[in-house]
Scaffold this motif. Sequence first.
Motif, mmCIF file in Angstrom:
data_model
loop_
_atom_site.group_PDB
_atom_site.id
_atom_site.type_symbol
_atom_site.label_atom_id
_atom_site.label_comp_id
_atom_site.label_asym_id
_atom_site.label_seq_id
_atom_site.Cartn_x
_atom_site.Cartn_y
_atom_site.Cartn_z
ATOM 1 N N LEU A 181 0.667 -1.150 -0.050
ATOM 2 C CA LEU A 181 -0.051 0.051 0.049
ATOM 3 C C LEU A 181 0.820 1.459 0.008
ATOM 4 O O LEU A 181 0.632 1.969 -0.865
ATOM 5 N N ALA A 182 2.039 1.209 0.763
ATOM 6 C CA ALA A 182 2.818 2.484 0.727
ATOM 7 C C ALA A 182 3.526 2.855 -0.566
ATOM 8 O O ALA A 182 3.504 3.690 -0.758
ATOM 9 N N LEU A 183 3.879 1.672 -0.996
ATOM 10 C CA LEU A 183 4.737 1.780 -2.434
ATOM 11 C C LEU A 183 3.516 2.304 -3.416
ATOM 12 O O LEU A 183 4.010 3.227 -4.157
ATOM 13 N N THR A 184 2.444 1.797 -3.305
ATOM 14 C CA THR A 184 1.449 2.150 -4.224
ATOM 15 C C THR A 184 0.902 3.548 -4.131
ATOM 16 O O THR A 184 1.037 4.323 -5.162
ATOM 17 N N PHE A 185 0.933 3.875 -3.036
ATOM 18 C CA PHE A 185 0.445 5.394 -2.811
ATOM 19 C C PHE A 185 1.597 6.232 -3.296
ATOM 20 O O PHE A 185 1.281 7.137 -3.833
ATOM 21 N N ALA A 186 2.893 6.114 -2.739
ATOM 22 C CA ALA A 186 3.753 7.070 -3.027
ATOM 23 C C ALA A 186 4.113 6.968 -4.766
ATOM 24 O O ALA A 186 4.336 8.044 -5.215
ATOM 25 N N HIS A 187 4.001 5.706 -5.154
ATOM 26 C CA HIS A 187 4.280 5.754 -6.636
ATOM 27 C C HIS A 187 3.367 6.519 -7.557
ATOM 28 O O HIS A 187 3.554 7.253 -8.422
ATOM 29 N N THR A 188 1.926 6.249 -7.053
ATOM 30 C CA THR A 188 0.881 7.339 -7.732
ATOM 31 C C THR A 188 1.166 8.602 -7.583
ATOM 32 O O THR A 188 0.790 9.592 -8.619
ATOM 33 N N LEU A 189 1.571 8.953 -6.354
ATOM 34 C CA LEU A 189 1.691 10.381 -6.235
ATOM 35 C C LEU A 189 2.714 11.027 -7.125
ATOM 36 O O LEU A 189 2.487 12.205 -7.571
ATOM 37 N N GLY A 190 3.819 10.228 -7.350
ATOM 38 C CA GLY A 190 4.744 10.682 -8.447
ATOM 39 C C GLY A 190 4.354 10.271 -9.996
ATOM 40 O O GLY A 190 5.346 10.940 -10.792
ATOM 41 N N GLU A 191 3.585 9.373 -10.235
ATOM 42 C CA GLU A 191 3.270 9.077 -11.398
ATOM 43 C C GLU A 191 3.285 10.389 -12.488
ATOM 44 O O GLU A 191 2.459 11.287 -12.300
ATOM 45 N N PHE A 192 4.084 10.210 -13.627
ATOM 46 C CA PHE A 192 4.131 11.368 -14.186
ATOM 47 C C PHE A 192 4.148 11.013 -15.633
ATOM 48 O O PHE A 192 2.939 11.673 -16.428
#
Lengths: 284, 222
Positions: B148-159
């Motif tokens: 969940l943490a990885l998914t959350f952070a990765h989505t925040l940064g998805e460009f």
Amino acid sequence: MSPFTRAGCRALLLGFALLLSPLAIAAEPPTVAAASDLQFALGEAAERFTAETGRELRLNFGSSGNFRRQIAQGAPFELYLSADEGYVLALHEAGHLEDAGVVYAVGRLAWLQPRGQGELPPASAPLAAVREAIDAHAAGQGRPRLALANPEHAPYGVAARQVLERAELWEASAPLRVLGENVSQAARFALTRDARGGLVAWSLALAPPIAARSEHVLIPESWHAPLIQRMALVEGAGETARAFYAWLQQQEARAILAGYGFRPPDDGFRPPGDGLRLPEDAGP
Amino acid sequence: MDWIALSVSLKLAALTCLLLLPVGLWLGRTLATSRSRAKPLGEALVALPLVMPPTVLGFYLMQAFGVEAPFGGLWQRLFGEGLNFTFEGILIASLVANLPFAVQPVQRAFEAVPANLREAAWCSGLSPWHTLWRIELPLVWPGIVSALALTFAHTLGEFGVILMVGGAIDGETRTLAIAIYDRVQAFDEAGAGIMSAMLLLASFLTIGVVYGMAGRRRGCRG
């Protein structure tokens, strides 16, 4: 088997040498940084130049503002063609360019729509499709999108915004607007079936790959601030870049640009006039 | 600070986590316990978005989302508009791009649960559901939190993906990462700096959570 044997070391060194070899080649083609509205026009011009002189060029297309930043940070571009002369003048002030350069073209804005996406607006009312899209959305008939370049940083986006504001359609078009990162992407967005169309560079609308699948109508020049496009040699430019810079100011190159809707400048050199917007300098 | 962009990013990240949680659990457990010969293929497909350039993923999604494409056309018939330039569109893009982040940590955690533990539970008369709930989940939850943490952070940064299919619409598809890019392009270093610091902090916290969980996992084995 450890990589630190004699053979392994040699292989590693060879690998590094290969990685660094591009830096060692002296006479490679110069890199040109050009605004994305020149995507097709400059490609054709460069081909002609190479055919005539036998000199190769490397063209990089992107947003003028991005290139301005990269040149300020010492990116190895030798010639810079901007869609917004303010960027060139700012770089010159900061001492990154040989001189203030010359105006090479004046850009125009056009309404561009996918072929078969509905009525093409008449030349007398080029924003008719924008109004039609706004009305359709208000009547609950889906969301026909209107594409433009991002007015925060793209010259053609600024012009598109001025046109919509002048027609008092800026507010009403808000729920339909999609923003391209540069004017090329805006044109790409304008030609998706989700869009009614978009306000983009006329030079892109005239380019064969785009013209084949679209229709367009020109926006009157008086509806927005002029899109004066300036180019200049970057400090330390090589011989080929200089030759191309000179060649772009000749009749033949101007004819190519004119074929893509770029009005030639009234004269080669225009000193910064009144009311010229110098972007805030980003610092070193 | 672009609060609207932040709220779009947070909404996107939260929904991506929520929708990928059951998918990650099911796929992670299936891959961990599978003995099928197709398992490597399944693992490769799950890992693909991890190694695929985001622009390539964005390109295919843009093609698939168009109203002339089968998927986009079906979506339009069901919901009245295509997927390009919509929040639903970037949400689907985000689900695809984050699949490996949601599945892999869960799969690793399930792989660490000894098979004989499950069998012992079944022999003791626990149903498979009961076993999952009472025996396995308590053991694998650090993996789930990591996912969940990885998914959350990765989505925040998805460009890249979002730049291709989003269209930078305020309040709908302009995420924080896109807003940072726009601020930099507009020579607003201060604005870009504040938002970048926020994302940096979010990334740092995520890594903290993931490493903390990894420590716990080691603890429960020892």
